[in-house]
Design a protein around this motif. Sequence first.
Motif, PDB file in Angstrom:
ATOM      1  N   TYR A 103      37.822 -28.792 -45.987  1.00  0.00           N
ATOM      2  CA  TYR A 103      37.192 -27.480 -46.180  1.00  0.00           C
ATOM      3  C   TYR A 103      36.189 -27.188 -45.061  1.00  0.00           C
ATOM      4  O   TYR A 103      36.196 -26.108 -44.471  1.00  0.00           O
ATOM      5  CB  TYR A 103      36.510 -27.442 -47.544  1.00  0.00           C
ATOM      6  CG  TYR A 103      35.577 -26.282 -47.749  1.00  0.00           C
ATOM      7  CD1 TYR A 103      36.031 -24.970 -47.669  1.00  0.00           C
ATOM      8  CD2 TYR A 103      34.231 -26.494 -48.040  1.00  0.00           C
ATOM      9  CE1 TYR A 103      35.171 -23.901 -47.860  1.00  0.00           C
ATOM     10  CE2 TYR A 103      33.374 -25.433 -48.234  1.00  0.00           C
ATOM     11  CZ  TYR A 103      33.838 -24.142 -48.142  1.00  0.00           C
ATOM     12  OH  TYR A 103      32.989 -23.090 -48.331  1.00  0.00           O
ATOM     13  N   ARG A 104      35.333 -28.142 -44.742  1.00  0.00           N
ATOM     14  CA  ARG A 104      34.307 -27.933 -43.707  1.00  0.00           C
ATOM     15  C   ARG A 104      34.930 -27.712 -42.324  1.00  0.00           C
ATOM     16  O   ARG A 104      34.395 -26.976 -41.515  1.00  0.00           O
ATOM     17  CB  ARG A 104      33.354 -29.128 -43.648  1.00  0.00           C
ATOM     18  CG  ARG A 104      32.574 -29.371 -44.925  1.00  0.00           C
ATOM     19  CD  ARG A 104      31.361 -28.506 -45.031  1.00  0.00           C
ATOM     20  NE  ARG A 104      30.532 -28.967 -46.132  1.00  0.00           N
ATOM     21  CZ  ARG A 104      29.958 -28.153 -46.993  1.00  0.00           C
ATOM     22  NH1 ARG A 104      30.115 -26.858 -46.903  1.00  0.00           N
ATOM     23  NH2 ARG A 104      29.207 -28.631 -47.958  1.00  0.00           N
ATOM     24  N   LEU A 105      36.065 -28.369 -42.060  1.00  0.00           N
ATOM     25  CA  LEU A 105      36.739 -28.181 -40.766  1.00  0.00           C
ATOM     26  C   LEU A 105      37.443 -26.831 -40.688  1.00  0.00           C
ATOM     27  O   LEU A 105      37.778 -26.370 -39.600  1.00  0.00           O
ATOM     28  CB  LEU A 105      37.745 -29.307 -40.513  1.00  0.00           C
ATOM     29  CG  LEU A 105      37.155 -30.660 -40.156  1.00  0.00           C
ATOM     30  CD1 LEU A 105      38.235 -31.736 -40.172  1.00  0.00           C
ATOM     31  CD2 LEU A 105      36.470 -30.615 -38.797  1.00  0.00           C
ATOM     32  N   GLY A 106      37.702 -26.211 -41.834  1.00  0.00           N
ATOM     33  CA  GLY A 106      38.296 -24.885 -41.833  1.00  0.00           C
ATOM     34  C   GLY A 106      39.794 -24.855 -42.061  1.00  0.00           C
ATOM     35  O   GLY A 106      40.428 -23.837 -41.806  1.00  0.00           O
ATOM     36  N   PHE A 107      40.387 -25.947 -42.543  1.00  0.00           N
ATOM     37  CA  PHE A 107      41.819 -25.911 -42.858  1.00  0.00           C
ATOM     38  C   PHE A 107      42.069 -25.006 -44.065  1.00  0.00           C
ATOM     39  O   PHE A 107      43.112 -24.391 -44.180  1.00  0.00           O
ATOM     40  CB  PHE A 107      42.356 -27.310 -43.147  1.00  0.00           C
ATOM     41  CG  PHE A 107      42.438 -28.180 -41.922  1.00  0.00           C
ATOM     42  CD1 PHE A 107      43.350 -27.899 -40.915  1.00  0.00           C
ATOM     43  CD2 PHE A 107      41.609 -29.268 -41.776  1.00  0.00           C
ATOM     44  CE1 PHE A 107      43.440 -28.698 -39.791  1.00  0.00           C
ATOM     45  CE2 PHE A 107      41.683 -30.073 -40.652  1.00  0.00           C
ATOM     46  CZ  PHE A 107      42.607 -29.785 -39.659  1.00  0.00           C
ATOM     47  N   GLY A 112      50.136 -32.643 -49.514  1.00  0.00           N
ATOM     48  CA  GLY A 112      50.565 -33.540 -48.446  1.00  0.00           C
ATOM     49  C   GLY A 112      50.580 -32.934 -47.056  1.00  0.00           C
ATOM     50  O   GLY A 112      51.306 -33.397 -46.181  1.00  0.00           O
ATOM     51  N   HIS A 113      49.753 -31.924 -46.799  1.00  0.00           N
ATOM     52  CA  HIS A 113      49.715 -31.286 -45.477  1.00  0.00           C
ATOM     53  C   HIS A 113      48.758 -31.985 -44.512  1.00  0.00           C
ATOM     54  O   HIS A 113      48.744 -31.670 -43.328  1.00  0.00           O
ATOM     55  CB  HIS A 113      49.292 -29.815 -45.600  1.00  0.00           C
ATOM     56  CG  HIS A 113      50.247 -28.969 -46.363  1.00  0.00           C
ATOM     57  ND1 HIS A 113      51.477 -28.603 -45.884  1.00  0.00           N
ATOM     58  CD2 HIS A 113      50.149 -28.417 -47.607  1.00  0.00           C
ATOM     59  CE1 HIS A 113      52.099 -27.850 -46.778  1.00  0.00           C
ATOM     60  NE2 HIS A 113      51.313 -27.736 -47.840  1.00  0.00           N
ATOM     61  N   GLU A 159      52.570 -31.568 -38.528  1.00  0.00           N
ATOM     62  CA  GLU A 159      53.264 -30.725 -37.555  1.00  0.00           C
ATOM     63  C   GLU A 159      53.973 -29.552 -38.227  1.00  0.00           C
ATOM     64  O   GLU A 159      53.901 -28.420 -37.770  1.00  0.00           O
ATOM     65  CB  GLU A 159      54.274 -31.587 -36.777  1.00  0.00           C
ATOM     66  CG  GLU A 159      54.782 -30.959 -35.508  1.00  0.00           C
ATOM     67  CD  GLU A 159      53.712 -30.779 -34.440  1.00  0.00           C
ATOM     68  OE1 GLU A 159      53.634 -29.674 -33.889  1.00  0.00           O
ATOM     69  OE2 GLU A 159      52.950 -31.736 -34.184  1.00  0.00           O
ATOM     70  N   LYS A 160      54.675 -29.824 -39.331  1.00  0.00           N
ATOM     71  CA  LYS A 160      55.403 -28.782 -40.060  1.00  0.00           C
ATOM     72  C   LYS A 160      54.463 -27.706 -40.599  1.00  0.00           C
ATOM     73  O   LYS A 160      54.794 -26.524 -40.601  1.00  0.00           O
ATOM     74  CB  LYS A 160      56.130 -29.416 -41.256  1.00  0.00           C
ATOM     75  CG  LYS A 160      57.613 -29.518 -41.129  1.00  0.00           C
ATOM     76  CD  LYS A 160      58.132 -30.176 -42.392  1.00  0.00           C
ATOM     77  CE  LYS A 160      59.560 -29.812 -42.651  1.00  0.00           C
ATOM     78  NZ  LYS A 160      60.064 -30.503 -43.838  1.00  0.00           N
ATOM     79  N   SER A 161      53.290 -28.123 -41.053  1.00  0.00           N
ATOM     80  CA  SER A 161      52.337 -27.208 -41.686  1.00  0.00           C
ATOM     81  C   SER A 161      51.624 -26.320 -40.675  1.00  0.00           C
ATOM     82  O   SER A 161      51.025 -25.315 -41.053  1.00  0.00           O
ATOM     83  CB  SER A 161      51.294 -27.996 -42.470  1.00  0.00           C
ATOM     84  OG  SER A 161      51.926 -28.883 -43.354  1.00  0.00           O
ATOM     85  N   ARG A 162      51.663 -26.672 -39.399  1.00  0.00           N
ATOM     86  CA  ARG A 162      50.973 -25.887 -38.374  1.00  0.00           C
ATOM     87  C   ARG A 162      51.616 -24.525 -38.159  1.00  0.00           C
ATOM     88  O   ARG A 162      51.001 -23.629 -37.607  1.00  0.00           O
ATOM     89  CB  ARG A 162      50.949 -26.653 -37.050  1.00  0.00           C
ATOM     90  CG  ARG A 162      50.116 -27.894 -37.133  1.00  0.00           C
ATOM     91  CD  ARG A 162      50.111 -28.666 -35.856  1.00  0.00           C
ATOM     92  NE  ARG A 162      49.481 -29.967 -36.080  1.00  0.00           N
ATOM     93  CZ  ARG A 162      49.265 -30.852 -35.160  1.00  0.00           C
ATOM     94  NH1 ARG A 162      49.627 -30.619 -33.915  1.00  0.00           N
ATOM     95  NH2 ARG A 162      48.682 -32.001 -35.450  1.00  0.00           N
ATOM     96  N   HIS A 172      47.234 -21.268 -42.526  1.00  0.00           N
ATOM     97  CA  HIS A 172      46.502 -22.427 -42.001  1.00  0.00           C
ATOM     98  C   HIS A 172      45.916 -22.104 -40.626  1.00  0.00           C
ATOM     99  O   HIS A 172      44.776 -22.447 -40.337  1.00  0.00           O
ATOM    100  CB  HIS A 172      47.412 -23.651 -41.896  1.00  0.00           C
ATOM    101  CG  HIS A 172      47.913 -24.162 -43.213  1.00  0.00           C
ATOM    102  ND1 HIS A 172      47.077 -24.422 -44.279  1.00  0.00           N
ATOM    103  CD2 HIS A 172      49.154 -24.468 -43.645  1.00  0.00           C
ATOM    104  CE1 HIS A 172      47.777 -24.862 -45.299  1.00  0.00           C
ATOM    105  NE2 HIS A 172      49.060 -24.891 -44.942  1.00  0.00           N
ATOM    106  N   LYS A 173      46.693 -21.442 -39.783  1.00  0.00           N
ATOM    107  CA  LYS A 173      46.216 -21.070 -38.444  1.00  0.00           C
ATOM    108  C   LYS A 173      45.021 -20.132 -38.544  1.00  0.00           C
ATOM    109  O   LYS A 173      44.016 -20.313 -37.861  1.00  0.00           O
ATOM    110  CB  LYS A 173      47.333 -20.368 -37.654  1.00  0.00           C
ATOM    111  CG  LYS A 173      48.353 -21.286 -37.068  1.00  0.00           C
ATOM    112  CD  LYS A 173      49.347 -20.465 -36.274  1.00  0.00           C
ATOM    113  CE  LYS A 173      50.464 -21.347 -35.747  1.00  0.00           C
ATOM    114  NZ  LYS A 173      51.483 -20.572 -35.056  1.00  0.00           N
TER     115      LYS A 173
END
Length: 192
Positions: free
Chosen positions: A91-95, A109-110, A135-138, A143-144
């Motif tokens: 959360y703090r990193l912003g994902f 599992g992301h 990689e798949k979740s990017r 998320h972006k």
Amino acid sequence: MARPMGPRFKVARRLGVNVFNHPKALKRGAKKLGKQSDYGKQLMEKQKLKAYYGMLEKQFKLYVDQALSSKGNPGERLVQRLECRLDNIVYRLGFGSTLRQSRQIVVHGHILVNGKKVDIPSYKVEVGDIISLKEKSRKNEMHKENFYGQEMSLNYLEKDLESFSGKLVYIPNRDEIPIEVTDSYIIELYSK
């Protein structure tokens, strides 16, 4: 996995603090509290800290017990330990834009920790651990948007925009953690 599922804004208004970091949480205003006893103040601080990190009583008590048995200031140790949970670091990193969303990202599992999939929200992130998005979740636009849109203002975390990752640089001091809680009240409550 047990987690609080009730009305968030009601809880924020009762506590008088925007614990969920949502712009509309205190829109109707906080409840006015009358004179509180010492026990009432201690209980209110405990409820605030539980709401900040989205925890139920049973798990929270385990963290308190660990803090009481550790060396140093138990209140500070408790908040530091909660701050280093994987769902909170994500959360703090912003994902994720909220703690609930970040917890879901972890459970689904992301998230990779040092290149290995970890789907346990309470996983203890150690200093130097690299948290990244699979990689798949990017490819997911949400998320972006979250990751690039959120400014990084915490010194204890390092964010790498190119590799979609972040890192815990050091265990934060109590005054660096952005929460409004008097942790000494919580320790007094559990020390009885």
